[in-house]
Design a protein around this motif. Structure first.
Motif, PDB file in Angstrom:
ATOM      1  N   LYS A  42       1.419  33.603   8.651  1.00  0.00           N
ATOM      2  CA  LYS A  42       0.882  34.923   8.314  1.00  0.00           C
ATOM      3  C   LYS A  42      -0.494  35.175   8.934  1.00  0.00           C
ATOM      4  CE  LYS A  42      -0.061  37.814   4.291  1.00  0.00           C
ATOM      5  NZ  LYS A  42      -0.087  37.870   2.831  1.00  0.00           N
ATOM      6  N   ILE A  43      -1.436  34.219   8.805  1.00  0.00           N
ATOM      7  CA  ILE A  43      -2.811  34.501   9.248  1.00  0.00           C
ATOM      8  C   ILE A  43      -3.230  33.769  10.515  1.00  0.00           C
ATOM      9  CG2 ILE A  43      -3.540  34.967   6.876  1.00  0.00           C
ATOM     10  CD1 ILE A  43      -5.184  32.346   7.066  1.00  0.00           C
ATOM     11  N   GLY A  44      -2.449  32.777  10.948  1.00  0.00           N
ATOM     12  CA  GLY A  44      -2.776  32.083  12.193  1.00  0.00           C
ATOM     13  C   GLY A  44      -3.404  30.723  11.985  1.00  0.00           C
ATOM     14  N   GLU A  45      -3.331  29.941  13.060  1.00  0.00           N
ATOM     15  CA  GLU A  45      -3.747  28.545  12.993  1.00  0.00           C
ATOM     16  C   GLU A  45      -5.235  28.360  12.759  1.00  0.00           C
ATOM     17  OE1 GLU A  45      -2.182  29.917  15.628  1.00  0.00           O
ATOM     18  OE2 GLU A  45      -0.209  28.989  15.755  1.00  0.00           O
ATOM     19  N   ILE A  46      -6.056  29.158  13.414  1.00  0.00           N
ATOM     20  CA  ILE A  46      -7.511  28.964  13.343  1.00  0.00           C
ATOM     21  C   ILE A  46      -8.028  29.165  11.924  1.00  0.00           C
ATOM     22  CG2 ILE A  46      -9.750  29.775  14.174  1.00  0.00           C
ATOM     23  CD1 ILE A  46      -8.111  28.210  16.244  1.00  0.00           C
ATOM     24  N   LYS A  47      -7.593  30.222  11.270  1.00  0.00           N
ATOM     25  CA  LYS A  47      -8.064  30.482   9.905  1.00  0.00           C
ATOM     26  C   LYS A  47      -7.593  29.392   8.942  1.00  0.00           C
ATOM     27  CE  LYS A  47      -8.551  35.448  10.377  1.00  0.00           C
ATOM     28  NZ  LYS A  47      -8.103  36.765   9.960  1.00  0.00           N
ATOM     29  N   VAL A  48      -6.371  28.905   9.127  1.00  0.00           N
ATOM     30  CA  VAL A  48      -5.870  27.829   8.267  1.00  0.00           C
ATOM     31  C   VAL A  48      -6.659  26.547   8.524  1.00  0.00           C
ATOM     32  CG1 VAL A  48      -3.884  26.335   7.794  1.00  0.00           C
ATOM     33  CG2 VAL A  48      -3.573  28.791   7.965  1.00  0.00           C
ATOM     34  N   LEU A  49      -6.916  26.228   9.795  1.00  0.00           N
ATOM     35  CA  LEU A  49      -7.688  25.026  10.114  1.00  0.00           C
ATOM     36  C   LEU A  49      -9.071  25.074   9.486  1.00  0.00           C
ATOM     37  CD1 LEU A  49      -6.951  24.067  13.824  1.00  0.00           C
ATOM     38  CD2 LEU A  49      -6.601  22.690  11.794  1.00  0.00           C
ATOM     39  N   LYS A  50      -9.714  26.222   9.528  1.00  0.00           N
ATOM     40  CA  LYS A  50     -11.038  26.349   8.910  1.00  0.00           C
ATOM     41  C   LYS A  50     -10.974  26.025   7.422  1.00  0.00           C
ATOM     42  CE  LYS A  50     -13.058  29.740  12.048  1.00  0.00           C
ATOM     43  NZ  LYS A  50     -13.507  31.135  12.193  1.00  0.00           N
ATOM     44  N   LYS A  51      -9.966  26.544   6.752  1.00  0.00           N
ATOM     45  CA  LYS A  51      -9.824  26.290   5.315  1.00  0.00           C
ATOM     46  C   LYS A  51      -9.536  24.819   5.034  1.00  0.00           C
ATOM     47  CE  LYS A  51      -8.230  30.976   4.245  1.00  0.00           C
ATOM     48  NZ  LYS A  51      -9.523  31.534   4.221  1.00  0.00           N
ATOM     49  N   VAL A  52      -8.663  24.208   5.839  1.00  0.00           N
ATOM     50  CA  VAL A  52      -8.329  22.795   5.650  1.00  0.00           C
ATOM     51  C   VAL A  52      -9.561  21.925   5.881  1.00  0.00           C
ATOM     52  CG1 VAL A  52      -7.001  20.867   6.622  1.00  0.00           C
ATOM     53  CG2 VAL A  52      -5.880  23.045   6.141  1.00  0.00           C
ATOM     54  N   PHE A  53     -10.303  22.213   6.953  1.00  0.00           N
ATOM     55  CA  PHE A  53     -11.507  21.427   7.238  1.00  0.00           C
ATOM     56  C   PHE A  53     -12.542  21.560   6.129  1.00  0.00           C
ATOM     57  CE2 PHE A  53     -10.790  21.568  12.114  1.00  0.00           C
ATOM     58  CZ  PHE A  53      -9.980  20.450  12.034  1.00  0.00           C
ATOM     59  N   LEU A  54     -12.630  22.736   5.526  1.00  0.00           N
ATOM     60  CA  LEU A  54     -13.593  22.930   4.440  1.00  0.00           C
ATOM     61  C   LEU A  54     -13.153  22.276   3.137  1.00  0.00           C
ATOM     62  CD1 LEU A  54     -14.637  26.636   5.090  1.00  0.00           C
ATOM     63  CD2 LEU A  54     -16.046  24.591   5.400  1.00  0.00           C
ATOM     64  N   MET A  55     -11.841  22.214   2.888  1.00  0.00           N
ATOM     65  CA  MET A  55     -11.334  21.659   1.634  1.00  0.00           C
ATOM     66  C   MET A  55     -11.182  20.134   1.662  1.00  0.00           C
ATOM     67  SD  MET A  55      -8.520  24.620   0.818  1.00  0.00           S
ATOM     68  CE  MET A  55      -7.641  23.652  -0.370  1.00  0.00           C
ATOM     69  N   SER A  56     -10.966  19.555   2.817  1.00  0.00           N
ATOM     70  CA  SER A  56     -10.694  18.112   2.928  1.00  0.00           C
ATOM     71  C   SER A  56     -11.794  17.213   2.369  1.00  0.00           C
ATOM     72  CB  SER A  56     -10.416  17.740   4.377  1.00  0.00           C
ATOM     73  OG  SER A  56      -9.229  18.346   4.801  1.00  0.00           O
ATOM     74  N   PRO A  57     -13.070  17.546   2.543  1.00  0.00           N
ATOM     75  CA  PRO A  57     -14.107  16.659   1.991  1.00  0.00           C
ATOM     76  C   PRO A  57     -14.094  16.568   0.455  1.00  0.00           C
ATOM     77  CG  PRO A  57     -15.053  18.105   3.646  1.00  0.00           C
ATOM     78  CD  PRO A  57     -13.656  18.579   3.388  1.00  0.00           C
ATOM     79  N   LEU A  58     -13.357  17.435  -0.201  1.00  0.00           N
ATOM     80  CA  LEU A  58     -13.291  17.373  -1.664  1.00  0.00           C
ATOM     81  C   LEU A  58     -12.643  16.085  -2.156  1.00  0.00           C
ATOM     82  CD1 LEU A  58     -12.286  21.042  -2.540  1.00  0.00           C
ATOM     83  CD2 LEU A  58     -14.528  19.971  -2.758  1.00  0.00           C
ATOM     84  N   ILE A  59     -11.722  15.516  -1.379  1.00  0.00           N
ATOM     85  CA  ILE A  59     -11.003  14.313  -1.817  1.00  0.00           C
ATOM     86  C   ILE A  59     -11.959  13.141  -2.021  1.00  0.00           C
ATOM     87  CG2 ILE A  59      -9.210  12.635  -1.206  1.00  0.00           C
ATOM     88  CD1 ILE A  59      -7.854  14.983   0.339  1.00  0.00           C
ATOM     89  N   PRO A  60     -12.721  12.728  -0.988  1.00  0.00           N
ATOM     90  CA  PRO A  60     -13.628  11.611  -1.238  1.00  0.00           C
ATOM     91  C   PRO A  60     -14.729  11.958  -2.243  1.00  0.00           C
ATOM     92  CG  PRO A  60     -13.912  12.443   0.992  1.00  0.00           C
ATOM     93  CD  PRO A  60     -12.738  13.149   0.403  1.00  0.00           C
ATOM     94  N   LEU A  61     -15.137  13.206  -2.274  1.00  0.00           N
ATOM     95  CA  LEU A  61     -16.156  13.621  -3.237  1.00  0.00           C
ATOM     96  C   LEU A  61     -15.647  13.456  -4.666  1.00  0.00           C
ATOM     97  CD1 LEU A  61     -18.969  14.886  -3.564  1.00  0.00           C
ATOM     98  CD2 LEU A  61     -17.839  17.111  -3.612  1.00  0.00           C
ATOM     99  N   LEU A  62     -14.414  13.853  -4.932  1.00  0.00           N
ATOM    100  CA  LEU A  62     -13.831  13.687  -6.262  1.00  0.00           C
ATOM    101  C   LEU A  62     -13.610  12.219  -6.597  1.00  0.00           C
ATOM    102  CD1 LEU A  62     -11.275  16.642  -6.269  1.00  0.00           C
ATOM    103  CD2 LEU A  62     -13.424  16.495  -7.532  1.00  0.00           C
ATOM    104  N   LEU A  63     -13.188  11.412  -5.610  1.00  0.00           N
ATOM    105  CA  LEU A  63     -12.987   9.984  -5.853  1.00  0.00           C
ATOM    106  C   LEU A  63     -14.289   9.271  -6.208  1.00  0.00           C
ATOM    107  CD1 LEU A  63     -10.395   8.957  -3.137  1.00  0.00           C
ATOM    108  CD2 LEU A  63     -10.059   9.065  -5.600  1.00  0.00           C
ATOM    109  N   TYR A  64     -15.392   9.784  -5.725  1.00  0.00           N
ATOM    110  CA  TYR A  64     -16.690   9.191  -6.027  1.00  0.00           C
ATOM    111  C   TYR A  64     -16.966   9.192  -7.536  1.00  0.00           C
ATOM    112  CZ  TYR A  64     -21.703   8.514  -6.220  1.00  0.00           C
ATOM    113  OH  TYR A  64     -22.956   8.045  -6.536  1.00  0.00           O
ATOM    114  N   PHE A  65     -16.471  10.208  -8.235  1.00  0.00           N
ATOM    115  CA  PHE A  65     -16.739  10.341  -9.658  1.00  0.00           C
ATOM    116  C   PHE A  65     -15.719   9.609 -10.551  1.00  0.00           C
ATOM    117  CE2 PHE A  65     -18.803  14.069  -7.767  1.00  0.00           C
ATOM    118  CZ  PHE A  65     -20.100  13.861  -8.226  1.00  0.00           C
TER     119      PHE A  65
END
Length: 186
Positions: free
Chosen positions: A158-181
């Motif tokens: 629907k919105i294209g690869e670039i916009k999805v990649l931006k969202k994925v790159f921004l959301m991915s750091p949440l995993i190690p951040l959550l594991l830290y706690f």
């Protein structure tokens, strides 16, 4: 890059996201069943059983390569320009957007690959979880990923690869951040 190029030759662009989503779903279901089963076997038998698991995995890897070779690719409207290493380096130096993307993608891949290795160690060493429970937790992650691929596949179409990649790159750091706690299991 070669996998995505092959996928683009097999599937029409407007269905590419969904096609990859379906493939990822099948892979996730298979993975979820496998990690629970292997976790059970590792708990029931000796941990050194992992040698056999790697051997079986290698056999399946070779079989998948043999099947992958049989794929017939569409060739219409697809350019097959080959670039030398020097041309790639020059394009990185000249194209700022491409250079930034490659730097971000390098570090994102480095982090995600490290997490694939470190999360099971985190489960065993810090949380003292049994192998079968690790398999169940990984299965939950894989099954969640299956649901997510349907969303992301349609969203990508629907919105294209670039916009999805931006969202994925921004959301991915949440995993190690959550594991830290996380300090204990449950």
């Amino acid at each position: 890059p070669s996998y995505s190029a092959i996928m683009q030759k097999i599937y029409p662009k407007k269905f590419l996201g969904r096609a990859i989503g379906y493939r990822t779903s099948i892979q996730g279901i298979t993975g979820a069943i496998t990690v629970i089963f292997v976790g059970y076997l590792l708990d029931k038998w000796d941990v050194s059983f992992y040698h056999y698991i790697f051997f079986i995995g290698a056999i399946f890897g070779i079989l998948s390569l043999l099947f992958f070779r049989r794929i017939h690719l569409r060739t219409e409207n697809i350019s097959s320009t080959k670039l030398s290493l020097l041309e790639v380096i020059i394009s990185l130096l000249k194209n700022r957007s491409f250079r930034i993307f490659q730097i971000i993608y390098f570090f994102w891949t480095l982090v995600m690959t490290s997490l694939t290795t470190l999360i099971p160690l985190f489960y065993v060493d810090l949380l003292r979880i049994q192998n079968v429970t690790i398999g169940q937790l990984q299965a939950i992650g894989l099954l969640t990923g299956i649901v997510a691929t349907f969303f992301w596949g349609r969203y990508l179409d629907k919105i294209g690869e670039i916009k999805v990649l931006k969202k994925v790159f921004l959301m991915s750091p949440l995993i190690p951040l959550l594991l830290y706690f996380v300090k204990e299991y449950w």
